[in-house]
Design an enzyme around this catalytic site. Sequence first.
Site, PDB file in Angstrom:
ATOM      1  N   GLU A 212       0.885  -1.175   0.000  1.00 56.15           N
ATOM      2  CA  GLU A 212       0.000   0.000   0.000  1.00 56.15           C
ATOM      3  C   GLU A 212       0.913   1.212   0.000  1.00 56.15           C
ATOM      4  OE1 GLU A 212      -1.807   3.281   1.721  1.00 56.15           O
ATOM      5  OE2 GLU A 212      -2.045   1.802   3.329  1.00 56.15           O
ATOM      6  N   GLU A 347       2.653  13.689  -4.518  1.00 54.76           N
ATOM      7  CA  GLU A 347       2.198  13.537  -3.139  1.00 54.76           C
ATOM      8  C   GLU A 347       3.027  14.422  -2.203  1.00 54.76           C
ATOM      9  OE1 GLU A 347       0.947   9.879  -0.222  1.00 54.76           O
ATOM     10  OE2 GLU A 347       2.936   9.774  -1.133  1.00 54.76           O
TER      11      GLU A 347
END
Length: 443
Positions: A212, A347
């Site tokens: 993840e 990000e």
Amino acid sequence: MADAVAAAKAALNGPWGKMTTAERVKLISAVATEIERRADDFLAAEVADTGKPRHVASHIDIPRGAANFRMFADVISTTPTESFATATPDGGQALNYVVRKPKGVIAVICPWNFPLLLMTWKVGPALACGNTVVVKPSEETPRTAALLGEVMNAVGMPEGVYNVVHGFGAGSAGEFLTSNPDIDAITFTGETGTGQAIMQKAAVGVRDISFELGGKNPAVVFADADLDKVVEGLSRSVFLNTGQVCLGTERVYVERPVFDEFVKRMTVAAKAFKPGATGDPAYLGPLISAEHQEKVLGYYARAVAEGATVVTGGGVPALSGDETGGFYVEPTLWTGLAHDSSVMREEIFGPCCGVIPFDSEDEVIGLANDTDYGLCATIWTENLSRAHRVAASMQVGVCWVNCWFLRDLRTAFGGSGHSGIGREGGVHSLEFYTETENICVKL
């Protein structure tokens, strides 16, 4: 490192490997109970490591740490396996059925933003399935992984089932762990670049992986949305844990008729947060480190260079008292950024978002999906048909409608693209943490 892996491997052939599922479940349930009993100790450790407000850690991190063990104890106890009655060429029958077996020694590499929550999300199902683990917590947040070791000893977990190694990543504990040939599978939550490096190591020996990774998650706000619900939800998804949430929102697309009103209300919400780490939910804690603060402030400066209008924030807040030693940044909102600007594509992992207007459903679906990432999205609308239609159009692993971070631990969780590989949660975790064997018996 080698000793930890060896201990984990030996435990598979020792008392742990000989236990029944019911016996393992009893121990794992006891771990959950002991975490709850020592909640204050875990809370103090998590706050000391992360600096996050006690309100956040006490309501999210510690309860989920216990819930992850209890839920996977239930899953392994209640999930059936498949069986088929099969016709044979001679007119007889055969029975095909599946057994699940532990995969072996699992390397669990954890991030620093939710150290206990995300570590137990992996350790819980790994142990429930009969594996052993070697945990490598972030060097920024080592305490709760070590404290969980005390819990394991207290409940009588056999030696070697749960192991912890501390250290850094590349060229250190993390790399040595993933390179060890006796590691059978690797589960990792963290930054995409690190995941790519781990994936290269896992290729040697063809070890299984569950990742993840990062996200650049969109929120889509339609004009018919209830703005009170929207602002309440997005003030959490943008600012919770000072934006250090993989599921957090950094891109917000708002339908043009309500764009100005949304920005106005969201600005009020952002300004309501104050720097500090007390139990008050209105406080925003520090970032994890000076290095990360420098990174976030670098994006704050880059946003201005790329043409952003800084609606609120954009720097370091005025500090006084106990919080003066923390790595704080202001909650920040931008308008005027181009969709393809670096600030809207990379990000940041801080308490900030860019807000961009849109005019049609097709347009915003294209904007939301125009990213290398695919972790999660949020859709805000009171139109039921639109909610289902747009949610299904999002190229993500998780999409929330009129909410955020509402989790049922039985559901599939994970990302696509640069946001990860595989799914965990409920029975989906069993697919990663076990090997299935089909047995065919001719009757």
